[in-house]
Design an enzyme around this catalytic site. Structure first.
Site, mmCIF file in Angstrom:
data_model
loop_
_atom_site.group_PDB
_atom_site.id
_atom_site.type_symbol
_atom_site.label_atom_id
_atom_site.label_comp_id
_atom_site.label_asym_id
_atom_site.label_seq_id
_atom_site.Cartn_x
_atom_site.Cartn_y
_atom_site.Cartn_z
ATOM 1 N N GLU A 1 0.933 -1.113 0.102
ATOM 2 C CA GLU A 1 -0.025 0.167 0.118
ATOM 3 C C GLU A 1 0.747 1.342 -0.186
ATOM 4 O O GLU A 1 0.902 1.950 0.969
ATOM 5 C CB GLU A 1 -1.185 0.020 1.216
ATOM 6 C CG GLU A 1 -1.727 -1.056 1.328
ATOM 7 C CD GLU A 1 -3.010 -0.955 2.424
ATOM 8 O OE1 GLU A 1 -2.850 -0.272 3.050
ATOM 9 O OE2 GLU A 1 -3.777 -1.737 2.339
ATOM 10 N N GLU B 1 -5.263 -8.641 0.886
ATOM 11 C CA GLU B 1 -5.916 -8.418 2.303
ATOM 12 C C GLU B 1 -7.391 -8.192 1.989
ATOM 13 O O GLU B 1 -7.736 -7.085 1.043
ATOM 14 C CB GLU B 1 -5.466 -7.084 3.071
ATOM 15 C CG GLU B 1 -4.052 -7.095 3.667
ATOM 16 C CD GLU B 1 -3.526 -5.583 4.223
ATOM 17 O OE1 GLU B 1 -4.367 -4.958 4.521
ATOM 18 O OE2 GLU B 1 -2.385 -5.681 4.333
HETATM 19 C C1 FCB Z 1 -4.284 -2.023 5.687
HETATM 20 C C2 FCB Z 1 -3.002 -2.245 6.211
HETATM 21 C C3 FCB Z 1 -2.925 -3.342 7.098
HETATM 22 C C4 FCB Z 1 -4.158 -3.298 8.179
HETATM 23 C C5 FCB Z 1 -5.420 -3.245 7.473
HETATM 24 C C6 FCB Z 1 -6.727 -2.863 8.364
HETATM 25 O O1 FCB Z 1 -4.301 -0.659 5.374
HETATM 26 O O2 FCB Z 1 -1.986 -2.836 5.185
HETATM 27 O O3 FCB Z 1 -1.939 -3.354 8.063
HETATM 28 O O4 FCB Z 1 -3.924 -2.391 9.140
HETATM 29 O O5 FCB Z 1 -5.432 -2.180 6.760
#
Ligand code: FCB
Length: 453
Positions: free
Chosen positions: A163, A359
């Site tokens: 990110e 994620e």
């Molecule tokens: C993302 C992050 C991860 C976590 C989630 C909820 O932005 O990559 O580390 O904090 O959010």
């Protein structure tokens, strides 16, 4: 509803959020140590000093992963464990820890997916400008090659950055993450140096093996809240900043013109040198997508006192939660079809390489009930809906190969500290006891069945 054979079901974590042991075995300080120890930066003054203590509880956590039947585990390497000051030869004890982790995964037939940078920049590099300095891109490539040399034989998936939007904009633009700088120009130069670091790291790793190399972006489909043209323009600004500012250089070799123009007063982009964009747009083997929400955007000038609004300060734009849409414990809107939308858009507008959801998950106000369990039905229905949304995208041609649920364990949620729980497994922080939630059992069945009922 079935998924293709070999679909990679897993979970994700990041070093600073779970490891603890911040002063052990030669680890140096990172910007998150400094930031979390600065009063007022993290809720309740929480820090990652202990976190989930995974550094000391590795075997127990590996056994739990295996019990749940995970096929993959995405984790990140803490740069300051490997190079305490951000450059030079490897700290062997730091490498040893990740060697133990990777071997432990392999012994349990769990595929390691390694992220090189999940936000814990060595403080020594920040002291010389951090990501606003071109030197950091070079140091990152050097660090990548050190880790790659040590682990490339046993790790098939390599993610350079997690990110970069968050690193650049929350870290250097609005300052709610480390290092806490508040300058639009700094966020733009950090964006470029992060992406350049990615490109240089790819180069250095390509030279040494044939693993799958990629990058993870947080992407959000964007739509205007109303048909007012001012909202449409605000939505375009948000899309430019959150999505195209990263996708265009990576997949088209250029920065979007409208974004450059918008930020003209803050930056002339003179940090871009000849050849940089070729490096940044060098082919990757896969793209990781972190999906949490869609942005429904308004022009804040048109609406006073917006409820539930998240402002993009440097963009004259804000997001609202559409009527009737549920929100998570983070206040984030739950819109599973946004995942289908962003995956299909990537496929149609940017690239046909394999994609992984690296994620996705939600925060719930979880607690241990009198029977000793944690019944997180909200998380189960959230994941169920998002897995279906992913499957819909696959039916529309998207080559999605795997899905990492955020997160394996409850952990240090950055500026929110330990107040927000994202885990499939509950962590009782005082005792470090792990209690698998209902969602962990449910996910384990999904994996076993390779599909949904
Ligand atoms: C993302 C992050 C991860 C976590 C989630 C909820 O932005 O990559 O580390 O904090 O959010």
């Amino acid at each position: 509803m079935n998924f293709p054979e070999n679909f990679l079901w897993g979970t994700a974590t990041a070093a600073y959020q779970v490891e603890g042991a911040v002063n052990e075995d030669g680890r140096g300080a990172s910007i998150w140590d400094t930031f979390s120890h600065t009063p007022g930066k993290v809720r309740h003054g929480d820090t990652g000093d202990i976190a989930c203590d995974q550094y000391h509880r590795l075997e127990e956590d590996l056994d739990l992963m295996s019990e749940l039947g995970l096929k993959a585990y995405r984790f990140s390497v803490a740069w300051p464990r490997i190079q305490p000051d951000g450059s030079g030869p490897a700290n062997q004890k730091g490498l040893d820890y990740y060697r133990r982790l990777v071997d432990g995964l392999r012994q349990r037939s769990i595929e390691p997916m390694l992220t090189l940078y999940h936000w814990d920049l060595p403080q020594a590099l920040e002291d010389r400008g951090g990501w606003t300095s071109r030197e950091t891109s070079e140091r990152f490539a050097e660090y990548a090659s050190v880790v790659y040399e040590a682990l490339s034989g046993d790790v098939g998936f390599w993610i350079t950055l997690n990110e970069p939007w968050v690193s650049a904009w929350l870290g250097y633009g609005i300052g709610i993450h480390a290092p806490g700088t508040r300058e639009t120009g700094a966020a733009l130069s950090a964006t470029h140096h992060l992406l350049l670091g990615h490109g240089l790291a790819l180069d250095s790793m390509r030279a040494g093996g044939d693993n799958q190399l990629g990058i993870t972006l947080n992407l959000s489909p964007v739509r205007p809240a109303t048909d007012d043209p001012a909202d449409a323009e605000a939505a375009r600004r948000v899309d430019g900043n959150a999505n195209r500012l990263y996708l265009d250089p990576l997949f088209r070799g250029s920065y979007p013109e409208d974004v450059r123009e918008l930020h003209g007063p803050d930056s002339d982009f003179s940090f871009v040198r000849d050849g940089d964009l070729e490096k940044i747009s060098a082919p990757v083997d896969f793209l990781g997508i972190n999906y949490y929400m869609r942005h429904t955007v308004v022009d804040p000038q048109r609406q006073a006192g917006l409820p539930d609004a998240m402002r993009f300060e440097n963009l004259n734009a804000a997001t609202v939660v559409p009527e009737g849409v549920e929100t998570t414990a983070m206040g984030w809107p739950v819109e599973a079809d946004g995942l289908t939308e962003i995956l299909v858009r990537l496929h149609e507008e940017y690239t046909q390489i394999p994609l992984y959801v690296t994620e996705n998950g939600r925060a719930v106000d979880d607690y241990i009930d009198p029977e000793g369990g944690v019944d997180d039905e909200e998380r189960v229905s959230y994941l169920d809906a998002h897995f279906r949304a992913a499957r819909d995208a696959m039916e529309r041609g998207v080559d999605l190969r795997g899905y990492m649920v955020w997160s394996f364990l409850d952990n240090f949620e950055w500026a929110e500290g330990y107040s927000k729980r994202f885990g499939l497994v509950f962590v009782e922080y005082g005792s470090q006891r792990r209690v698998p939630k209902s969602s962990a059992r449910w996910y384990s069945e999904v994996i076993r069945r390779n599909g949904l009922e």
